[in-house]
Design an enzyme around this catalytic site. Structure first.
Site, PDB file in Angstrom:
ATOM      1  CE  LYS A 278      -8.599   4.245  -6.539  1.00  0.00           C
ATOM      2  NZ  LYS A 278      -7.434   3.607  -5.894  1.00  0.00           N
TER       3      LYS A 278
ATOM      4  NE  ARG B 160      -8.694  -0.692 -10.649  1.00  0.00           N
ATOM      5  CZ  ARG B 160      -9.213  -0.336  -9.454  1.00  0.00           C
ATOM      6  NH1 ARG B 160     -10.306   0.365  -9.389  1.00  0.00           N
ATOM      7  NH2 ARG B 160      -8.601  -0.667  -8.363  1.00  0.00           N
TER       8      ARG B 160
ATOM      9  NE  ARG C 134      -8.462  -0.659   2.391  1.00  0.00           N
ATOM     10  CZ  ARG C 134      -8.299  -0.411   1.096  1.00  0.00           C
ATOM     11  NH1 ARG C 134      -8.661   0.738   0.591  1.00  0.00           N
ATOM     12  NH2 ARG C 134      -7.765  -1.320   0.312  1.00  0.00           N
TER      13      ARG C 134
ATOM     14  NE  ARG D 230     -10.749  -3.526  -0.422  1.00  0.00           N
ATOM     15  CZ  ARG D 230     -10.479  -2.575  -1.308  1.00  0.00           C
ATOM     16  NH1 ARG D 230     -10.945  -1.348  -1.124  1.00  0.00           N
ATOM     17  NH2 ARG D 230      -9.745  -2.818  -2.368  1.00  0.00           N
TER      18      ARG D 230
ATOM     19  NE  ARG E 119      -5.972  -4.105  -4.254  1.00  0.00           N
ATOM     20  CZ  ARG E 119      -6.175  -3.706  -2.996  1.00  0.00           C
ATOM     21  NH1 ARG E 119      -5.962  -4.544  -1.995  1.00  0.00           N
ATOM     22  NH2 ARG E 119      -6.598  -2.501  -2.746  1.00  0.00           N
TER      23      ARG E 119
HETATM   24  P1  AP5 Z   1      -8.716   4.418   0.670  1.00  0.00           P
HETATM   25  O1  AP5 Z   1      -9.416   5.725   0.613  1.00  0.00           O
HETATM   26  O2  AP5 Z   1      -9.492   3.208   1.022  1.00  0.00           O
HETATM   27  O3  AP5 Z   1      -7.872   4.206  -0.685  1.00  0.00           O
HETATM   28  P2  AP5 Z   1      -8.340   3.795  -2.130  1.00  0.00           P
HETATM   29  O4  AP5 Z   1      -7.515   4.558  -3.102  1.00  0.00           O
HETATM   30  O5  AP5 Z   1      -9.809   3.871  -2.265  1.00  0.00           O
HETATM   31  O6  AP5 Z   1      -7.815   2.293  -2.129  1.00  0.00           O
HETATM   32  P3  AP5 Z   1      -8.488   0.970  -2.668  1.00  0.00           P
HETATM   33  O7  AP5 Z   1      -7.679  -0.156  -2.096  1.00  0.00           O
HETATM   34  O8  AP5 Z   1      -9.958   0.967  -2.431  1.00  0.00           O
HETATM   35  O9  AP5 Z   1      -8.195   1.075  -4.169  1.00  0.00           O
HETATM   36  P4  AP5 Z   1      -8.240  -0.044  -5.177  1.00  0.00           P
HETATM   37  O10 AP5 Z   1      -8.172   0.703  -6.429  1.00  0.00           O
HETATM   38  O11 AP5 Z   1      -7.196  -1.085  -5.004  1.00  0.00           O
HETATM   39  O12 AP5 Z   1      -9.576  -0.862  -4.824  1.00  0.00           O
HETATM   40  P5  AP5 Z   1     -11.036  -0.850  -5.451  1.00  0.00           P
HETATM   41  O13 AP5 Z   1     -11.989  -1.082  -4.366  1.00  0.00           O
HETATM   42  O14 AP5 Z   1     -11.218   0.301  -6.332  1.00  0.00           O
HETATM   43  O15 AP5 Z   1      -7.499   4.590   1.707  1.00  0.00           O
HETATM   44  C1  AP5 Z   1      -6.641   3.492   2.003  1.00  0.00           C
HETATM   45  C2  AP5 Z   1      -6.255   3.532   3.492  1.00  0.00           C
HETATM   46  O16 AP5 Z   1      -5.445   4.684   3.728  1.00  0.00           O
HETATM   47  C3  AP5 Z   1      -7.428   3.648   4.470  1.00  0.00           C
HETATM   48  O17 AP5 Z   1      -7.110   2.920   5.606  1.00  0.00           O
HETATM   49  C4  AP5 Z   1      -7.519   5.156   4.767  1.00  0.00           C
HETATM   50  O18 AP5 Z   1      -8.051   5.399   6.055  1.00  0.00           O
HETATM   51  C5  AP5 Z   1      -6.055   5.567   4.677  1.00  0.00           C
HETATM   52  N1  AP5 Z   1      -5.866   6.908   4.144  1.00  0.00           N
HETATM   53  C6  AP5 Z   1      -6.564   7.507   3.129  1.00  0.00           C
HETATM   54  N2  AP5 Z   1      -6.081   8.733   2.883  1.00  0.00           N
HETATM   55  C7  AP5 Z   1      -5.048   8.916   3.743  1.00  0.00           C
HETATM   56  C8  AP5 Z   1      -4.144  10.001   3.976  1.00  0.00           C
HETATM   57  N3  AP5 Z   1      -4.215  11.130   3.236  1.00  0.00           N
HETATM   58  N4  AP5 Z   1      -3.201   9.852   4.931  1.00  0.00           N
HETATM   59  C9  AP5 Z   1      -3.124   8.700   5.670  1.00  0.00           C
HETATM   60  N5  AP5 Z   1      -3.971   7.660   5.508  1.00  0.00           N
HETATM   61  C10 AP5 Z   1      -4.904   7.761   4.552  1.00  0.00           C
HETATM   62  O19 AP5 Z   1     -10.958  -2.154  -6.360  1.00  0.00           O
HETATM   63  C11 AP5 Z   1     -10.855  -3.419  -5.801  1.00  0.00           C
HETATM   64  C12 AP5 Z   1     -10.783  -4.454  -6.883  1.00  0.00           C
HETATM   65  O20 AP5 Z   1     -11.994  -4.430  -7.660  1.00  0.00           O
HETATM   66  C13 AP5 Z   1      -9.666  -4.290  -7.912  1.00  0.00           C
HETATM   67  O21 AP5 Z   1      -8.457  -4.861  -7.479  1.00  0.00           O
HETATM   68  C14 AP5 Z   1     -10.253  -4.982  -9.129  1.00  0.00           C
HETATM   69  O22 AP5 Z   1     -10.122  -6.369  -9.012  1.00  0.00           O
HETATM   70  C15 AP5 Z   1     -11.722  -4.629  -9.040  1.00  0.00           C
HETATM   71  N6  AP5 Z   1     -12.063  -3.391  -9.778  1.00  0.00           N
HETATM   72  C16 AP5 Z   1     -12.525  -2.238  -9.258  1.00  0.00           C
HETATM   73  N7  AP5 Z   1     -12.703  -1.321 -10.225  1.00  0.00           N
HETATM   74  C17 AP5 Z   1     -12.349  -1.914 -11.381  1.00  0.00           C
HETATM   75  C18 AP5 Z   1     -12.282  -1.476 -12.723  1.00  0.00           C
HETATM   76  N8  AP5 Z   1     -12.628  -0.245 -13.084  1.00  0.00           N
HETATM   77  N9  AP5 Z   1     -11.858  -2.357 -13.671  1.00  0.00           N
HETATM   78  C19 AP5 Z   1     -11.510  -3.612 -13.341  1.00  0.00           C
HETATM   79  N10 AP5 Z   1     -11.529  -4.092 -12.086  1.00  0.00           N
HETATM   80  C20 AP5 Z   1     -11.933  -3.248 -11.110  1.00  0.00           C
HETATM   81 MG    MG Z   2     -11.339   2.440  -2.538  1.00  0.00          MG
END
Ligand code: AP5
Ligand code: MG
Length: 211
Positions: free
Chosen positions: A13, A88, A127, A159, A170
């Site tokens: 994402k 979410r 990552r 992270r 997660r």
């Molecule tokens: P990346 O682009 O970083 O993936 P992502 O989908 O953004 O993954 P996240 O881990 O950030 O998602 P998340 O939803 O768990 O975390 P968030 O920060 O939102 O890519 C991942 C890896 O793959 C990278 O190394 C990249 O280089 C590689 N990659 C990407 N695309 C690729 C491809 N096509 N091919 C190969 N490799 C690729 O949330 C974190 C925490 O915050 C949550 O757990 C929760 O506690 C809290 N939180 C956030 N939002 C909310 C909400 N709305 N409600 C409640 N809690 C929330």
């Molecule tokens: Mg992310």
């Protein structure tokens, strides 16, 4: 243009949102990034969010909705924005409807990035992040110099919530609370599934074609 990015943790994402943000010149709003910034700065919000994020659990809806409402009311969001990691839960999706109604705005696309659980594990465990927002992967998208961001030259880091035990929680939270949003947006005629398995640029081409 308002775009929502749905998808499992590690589905890509953030990677796609960054590219979309520069192509369409609209802000990239990641609730995860906002929380991490606040944790780093040790704010009250950061302290609250850390208790949940470190365990891999979702931050309570009220806290999350408030920060999104504040953010999308800022001037730079007038021409649209990309929501990465929000909504979410069904509660958050309903709240977003209310927020957008007040602003007389509507969602244009909900892009659901689909990847296998195996890809999630491989991606998250390799990552590397930079404080400037760049996202790397040790094999798939490495930095030119090991451990140093290509863009700003700072050291990259892992992270805190990218640990095997936390990833499992997660993923559970994703399946329980977030997956139902696929049906929610399908019924509204907004959901578009994107194959997230190919390389980032190929995924991006598909996204742009669809839009
Ligand atoms: P990346 O682009 O970083 O993936 P992502 O989908 O953004 O993954 P996240 O881990 O950030 O998602 P998340 O939803 O768990 O975390 P968030 O920060 O939102 O890519 C991942 C890896 O793959 C990278 O190394 C990249 O280089 C590689 N990659 C990407 N695309 C690729 C491809 N096509 N091919 C190969 N490799 C690729 O949330 C974190 C925490 O915050 C949550 O757990 C929760 O506690 C809290 N939180 C956030 N939002 C909310 C909400 N709305 N409600 C409640 N809690 C929330
Ligand atoms: Mg992310």
């Amino acid at each position: 243009m308002i775009i929502i990015l749905l998808g499992a943790p590690g589905s890509g994402k953030g990677t796609q949102a960054k590219m979309l943000s520069s192509k369409f010149n609209i802000p990239h709003i990641s609730t995860g990034d906002i929380f991490r910034r606040n944790i780093k700065e040790n704010t009250l919000l950061g302290k609250k969010a850390k208790m949940y994020i470190d365990k891999g659990q979702l931050v309570p809806d009220e806290v999350t909705c408030e920060i999104v409402d504040d953010r999308i009311n800022m001037d730079d969001c007038r021409n649209g924005f990309i929501l990465d990691g929000f909504p979410r839960t069904i509660f958050q999706a309903n709240e977003l409807e209310n927020m957008l109604q007040k602003l007389q705005l509507e969602i244009n696309y909900v892009l659901n990035i689909v990847v296998t659980n195996q890809s999630v594990i491989t991606r998250i465990s390799g990552r590397r992040m930079c404080n400037c927002g760049q996202i790397y992967h040790i094999d798939r998208n490495p930095t030119k110099i090991d451990g140093i961001c290509d863009v700003c030259g700072e050291a990259t880091y892992i992270r805190d919530d990218d640990q095997p035990k936390t990833i499992k929680t997660r993923l559970q939270a994703y399946h329980q609370a977030t997956k139902p949003l696929e049906d929610y947006y399908l019924k509204k005629g907004l959901l578009i599934n994107i194959d997230g398995e190919p390389a980032p640029k190929e995924v991006f081409n598909e996204v742009v074609t669809v839009i």
